[in-house]
Enzyme design. Structure first.
Site, PDB file in Angstrom:
ATOM      1  N   GLU A  91       0.840  -1.211   0.000  1.00  0.00           N
ATOM      2  CA  GLU A  91       0.000   0.000   0.000  1.00  0.00           C
ATOM      3  C   GLU A  91       0.869   1.254   0.000  1.00  0.00           C
ATOM      4  O   GLU A  91       0.487   2.278  -0.587  1.00  0.00           O
ATOM      5  CB  GLU A  91      -0.959  -0.054   1.207  1.00  0.00           C
ATOM      6  CG  GLU A  91      -2.036  -1.126   1.002  1.00  0.00           C
ATOM      7  CD  GLU A  91      -2.614  -1.719   2.265  1.00  0.00           C
ATOM      8  OE1 GLU A  91      -2.358  -1.195   3.364  1.00  0.00           O
ATOM      9  OE2 GLU A  91      -3.316  -2.743   2.149  1.00  0.00           O
ATOM     10  N   GLU A 159       3.641 -10.946   0.773  1.00  0.00           N
ATOM     11  CA  GLU A 159       2.231 -10.570   0.677  1.00  0.00           C
ATOM     12  C   GLU A 159       1.849 -10.400  -0.794  1.00  0.00           C
ATOM     13  O   GLU A 159       2.141  -9.340  -1.391  1.00  0.00           O
ATOM     14  CB  GLU A 159       1.974  -9.254   1.408  1.00  0.00           C
ATOM     15  CG  GLU A 159       2.256  -9.321   2.896  1.00  0.00           C
ATOM     16  CD  GLU A 159       1.463  -8.274   3.660  1.00  0.00           C
ATOM     17  OE1 GLU A 159       0.947  -8.617   4.714  1.00  0.00           O
ATOM     18  OE2 GLU A 159       1.343  -7.126   3.179  1.00  0.00           O
TER      19      GLU A 159
HETATM   20  O1  LIG Z   1      -0.295  -6.016   6.359  1.00  0.00           O
HETATM   21  C1  LIG Z   1      -1.186  -6.837   6.206  1.00  0.00           C
HETATM   22  C2  LIG Z   1      -1.582  -7.294   4.912  1.00  0.00           C
HETATM   23  O2  LIG Z   1      -1.692  -6.258   3.999  1.00  0.00           O
HETATM   24  C3  LIG Z   1      -2.735  -8.261   4.893  1.00  0.00           C
HETATM   25  O3  LIG Z   1      -3.960  -7.599   5.026  1.00  0.00           O
HETATM   26  P1  LIG Z   1      -5.296  -8.479   5.129  1.00  0.00           P
HETATM   27  O4  LIG Z   1      -5.027  -9.504   6.211  1.00  0.00           O
HETATM   28  O5  LIG Z   1      -6.371  -7.526   5.483  1.00  0.00           O
HETATM   29  O6  LIG Z   1      -5.482  -9.148   3.810  1.00  0.00           O
END
Ligand SMILES: O=C[C@H](O)COP(=O)(O)O
Length: 244
Positions: A91, A159
């Site tokens: 992000e 991720e």
């Molecule tokens: O930092 C965490 C990740 O972006 C995962 O997010 P999430 O568990 O909402 O998919």
């Protein structure tokens, strides 16, 4: 032996009233047999330091101080009570144009301030569908992780961008393939690369956590949405303990 880690990233969520969630987690997991890291918004770090968990920031500036309105240095996070900081979350890469070089500089700033960096990497859906996943991972590993990294100061979080907040999760084979690839690259580059923890992140829930934690080289999870409520995060921590 790599100690398992359950990490929660609250992203831009959380007011003081939500700290009750963390106190509930503390009551349930203060004697956990795994490490627990919580990364609330920076405004709440100071209010979290009495909890029996490690506390982390979600980003830091590469510089130690200066004219950077709205930014936070790694030293400031440490001063507020943090021991960790997330760097290179997709992000941040997407919203703020962070490159691998930026992520490496932020990670180095974290080390210099005595923080452990949770360095995030992962492919987009297009990269996955065009067969570029492992080459993207290689590029991000080479560019985002400083040469001064070690198992003592670095945690890798894999991720897949397309799995974050979507409810979509790679197959266990896909997770295993990428984690094994990351492990091979870490051990080839760092003398203690076999000791560096590799977290999986992306739509981890209580319902899929045990299966994911059963995959080789998955040393825990970086959890977003499901870390916001004690009743959602608690089963993930318990599943990790059961896998340890
Ligand atoms: O930092 C965490 C990740 O972006 C995962 O997010 P999430 O568990 O909402 O998919």
């Amino acid at each position: 032996m790599r100690r398992k880690l359950a990490a929660g990233n609250w992203k831009m969520n959380g007011l003081r009233a939500d700290l009750a969630t963390l106190h509930t987690l503390a009551e349930r997991h203060s004697a956990a047999q795994v490490d627990i890291l919580l990364c609330p918004p920076a405004t709440l770090i100071g209010a979290c330091t009495d909890l029996p968990f490690a506390i982390g920031g979600q980003d830091c500036h590469p510089n130690t101080s200066g004219a950077h309105t709205g930014d936070i240095s790694a030293a400031m996070l440490a001063d507020a009570g943090a021991s960790h900081v997330i760097t290179g979350h997709s992000e941040r890469r997407a919203d703020h144009g962070e490159t691998d070089a930026t992520v490496a500089a932020k990670s180095q700033a974290a080390y210099d301030a005595g923080l452990q960096a949770v360095i995030c990497i992962g492919e987009t859906l297009n990269e996955r569908e065009t067969g570029k996943t492992l080459s993207v991972i290689d590029q991000q590993l080479a560019g985002s992780i400083p040469d001064s990294s070690s198992a003592a100061n670095t945690i890798i979080a894999y991720e897949p961008v397309w799995a974050i907040g979507t409810g979509k999760v790679p197959t266990l084979d896909q997770i295993g393939e990428v984690h094994a690839h990351i492990r091979a690259r870490l051990t080839a580059r760092f003398s203690d690369g076999d000791d560096m923890r590799i977290l999986y992140g992306g739509s981890v829930k209580g319902s899929n956590a045990a299966d994911i934690f059963g995959v080789a080289d998955v040393d825990g999870a970086l959890v977003g949405g499901a870390s916001l409520k004690a009743d959602d995060f608690s089963p993930i921590i318990s599943a990790l303990e059961a896998s340890a």
